[in-house]
Enzyme design. Sequence first.
Site, short mmCIF file in Angstrom:
data_model
loop_
_atom_site.label_atom_id
_atom_site.label_comp_id
_atom_site.label_asym_id
_atom_site.label_seq_id
_atom_site.Cartn_x
_atom_site.Cartn_y
_atom_site.Cartn_z
N ASP A 1 0.80 -1.21 0.00
CA ASP A 1 0.00 0.00 0.00
C ASP A 1 0.84 1.26 0.00
O ASP A 1 2.06 1.22 -0.08
CB ASP A 1 -1.10 -0.01 1.07
CG ASP A 1 -0.65 -0.51 2.41
OD1 ASP A 1 -1.39 -1.28 3.02
OD2 ASP A 1 0.46 -0.13 2.83
N MET B 1 -1.65 9.40 11.92
CA MET B 1 -2.76 9.85 11.06
C MET B 1 -3.45 11.09 11.63
O MET B 1 -4.67 11.23 11.53
CB MET B 1 -3.80 8.73 10.89
CG MET B 1 -3.25 7.54 10.13
SD MET B 1 -4.35 6.14 10.17
CE MET B 1 -3.97 5.39 11.74
N LYS C 1 -4.95 2.80 -0.06
CA LYS C 1 -5.09 3.26 1.31
C LYS C 1 -4.61 4.68 1.48
O LYS C 1 -3.85 4.98 2.37
CB LYS C 1 -4.34 2.36 2.30
CG LYS C 1 -4.94 1.01 2.44
CD LYS C 1 -4.92 0.63 3.87
CE LYS C 1 -5.67 -0.66 4.05
NZ LYS C 1 -5.39 -1.33 5.26
C1 LIG Z 1 -2.23 3.61 8.77
S1 LIG Z 1 -0.98 4.18 9.81
C2 LIG Z 1 0.13 2.86 9.68
C3 LIG Z 1 1.16 2.83 10.73
C4 LIG Z 1 2.19 1.75 10.51
N1 LIG Z 1 1.60 0.45 10.59
C5 LIG Z 1 3.34 1.86 11.50
O1 LIG Z 1 3.53 0.95 12.33
O2 LIG Z 1 4.07 2.84 11.42
C6 LIG Z 1 -0.29 5.45 8.84
C7 LIG Z 1 0.31 6.58 9.65
O3 LIG Z 1 1.58 6.22 10.16
C8 LIG Z 1 2.37 7.39 10.29
N2 LIG Z 1 3.62 7.20 9.52
C9 LIG Z 1 4.02 6.07 8.95
N3 LIG Z 1 5.24 6.22 8.39
C10 LIG Z 1 5.60 7.49 8.63
C11 LIG Z 1 6.75 8.27 8.31
N4 LIG Z 1 7.79 7.73 7.64
N5 LIG Z 1 6.79 9.54 8.71
C12 LIG Z 1 5.77 10.09 9.41
N6 LIG Z 1 4.66 9.41 9.72
C13 LIG Z 1 4.58 8.12 9.36
C14 LIG Z 1 1.56 8.54 9.75
O4 LIG Z 1 0.90 9.14 10.84
C15 LIG Z 1 0.58 7.83 8.86
O5 LIG Z 1 -0.59 8.58 8.66
#
Ligand SMILES: C[S@@+](CC[C@H](N)C(=O)[O-])C[C@H]1O[C@@H](n2cnc3c(N)ncnc32)[C@H](O)[C@@H]1O
Length: 460
Positions: free
Chosen positions: A249, A384, A271
């Site tokens: 995704d 998010m 997504k």
């Molecule tokens: C659906 S969640 C998934 C989280 C993921 N499973 C994790 O463990 O990081 C998606 C959110 O993770 C955060 N996120 C993931 N990677 C990121 C990154 N490299 N920098 C900033 N925020 C990040 C953001 O808030 C984004 O909206």
Amino acid sequence: MQALPIFFNITDRLCVVIGGGDVATRKVSMLLKANAAVKLIAPEICPELTALADAGKIQFVKASYHSDNLAGACMVIAATDDEAVNAQVSLDAKARNIPVNVVDAPALCTFTMGSIIDRSPVVIAISSEGNAPVLARYIRSKIETMLPAAYGRIADIAGEFRDKVKVKFATTQLRRRFWENVLQGPLVERVLSGQEQAARELLQNLLDDNNIVSTQGEVFLVGGGPGAPDLLTFRALRLMQQCDVCVYDKLVSPEVMELVRRDAELIYVGKERDQHTMPQQEINELLASLAKQGKRVLRLKGGDPFIFGRGGEEIETLMQHGVPFQVVPGITAANGVSSYAGIPLTHRDYAQACLFITGHLKDGTLDLDWASMARPKQTVVIYMGLVGLAQICEQLIAHGVSPSMPAAVVQQGTTQRQRVVTATLQDLPQKVAEAELKAPCLTIIGEVVHLREKLNWFNV
Ligand SMILES: C[S@@+](CC[C@H](N)C(=O)[O-])C[C@H]1O[C@@H](n2cnc3c(N)ncnc32)[C@H](O)[C@@H]1O
């Protein structure tokens, strides 16, 4: 090739070591690992060797070296710091045709020991024939990272089935083909993911029915980490390079996607906020149906699959369908992003707890436990939370958090596109809007954000 590599069975055979210091200790430990009967000759020995002698694990002769010490030995190692003694040991052993190793003196040796990777019963030894031992150790460390520790268990299980396979397949060629098939199939992954009983059953089924391995697919639910490709785990990388199809995704970074096996079919399931390319239930079913077609399916997600990743729902469906799977954790955004932003999530002086919260709006509203988020001495990490940022800051202030509490929003943390905006809780929404940050963004609120002024280390 100046020396022939051989594996010498020394179980219960007499091996003599001359010397009583650290080097002798290392050699004795290795000989004991190979189940040798060790006799140690030295006028004085270090505490580690004394402990081994006291425990009856080695025979200790408290004396200076004499050629009589070599009687009955199948190998001898000289590890003293006295060059004359070492040279004498070498001469005496050669005269008696006993293989001899003198530490750090290749010219006095009739054998040397390579750098060893021990995945018993699989053992790999690397030699540079005395020319570049450091290079040999470097090569060893490279191979160590490629060979999971459980490889030895695969060899053990193969050993359990050896006789049965011999009975079933009459020729060496048929047996070789059988094992090649087995080792390229799902058996290895079963063992590496700790499902040894399932591996045995698979092997038994394969013996009963030759087709079963090729028809059974599986799913690897893999956390791809926050973005930087070298933050992947070894296991993630290995599985990414084995899959037939990759279902991924939006959050998986292009750099991580680069490492998926070139020939794998890629299926994008989207997504993005408010426009899921494929509904979650359909993704769950897709994974099951691809695996049922016999494919090795990589379900690649950003961060960790079990942290706001809906990984639990996906494997629930796989379980219902009886599809084998394994879950590979990844570095979640909170860990990766905070590290790369120079913001420790806990700190003795500022935060003894840390909350991970989703700031995803449902029907345009945020229904969060504001009172628990507003507690002092903790850090709040919001996934998010970009769209609802103004509402989050407003509510926290309304629930008692100081408007001057430090806070940060990090865009695409850990990558070359990382951007960090810090502000007070009160000013944060405006500053983030001015900086035009784009998803994915992570919000960190708490006193620890101050530390970035001192600890910021990753500048792009
Ligand atoms: C659906 S969640 C998934 C989280 C993921 N499973 C994790 O463990 O990081 C998606 C959110 O993770 C955060 N996120 C993931 N990677 C990121 C990154 N490299 N920098 C900033 N925020 C990040 C953001 O808030 C984004 O909206």
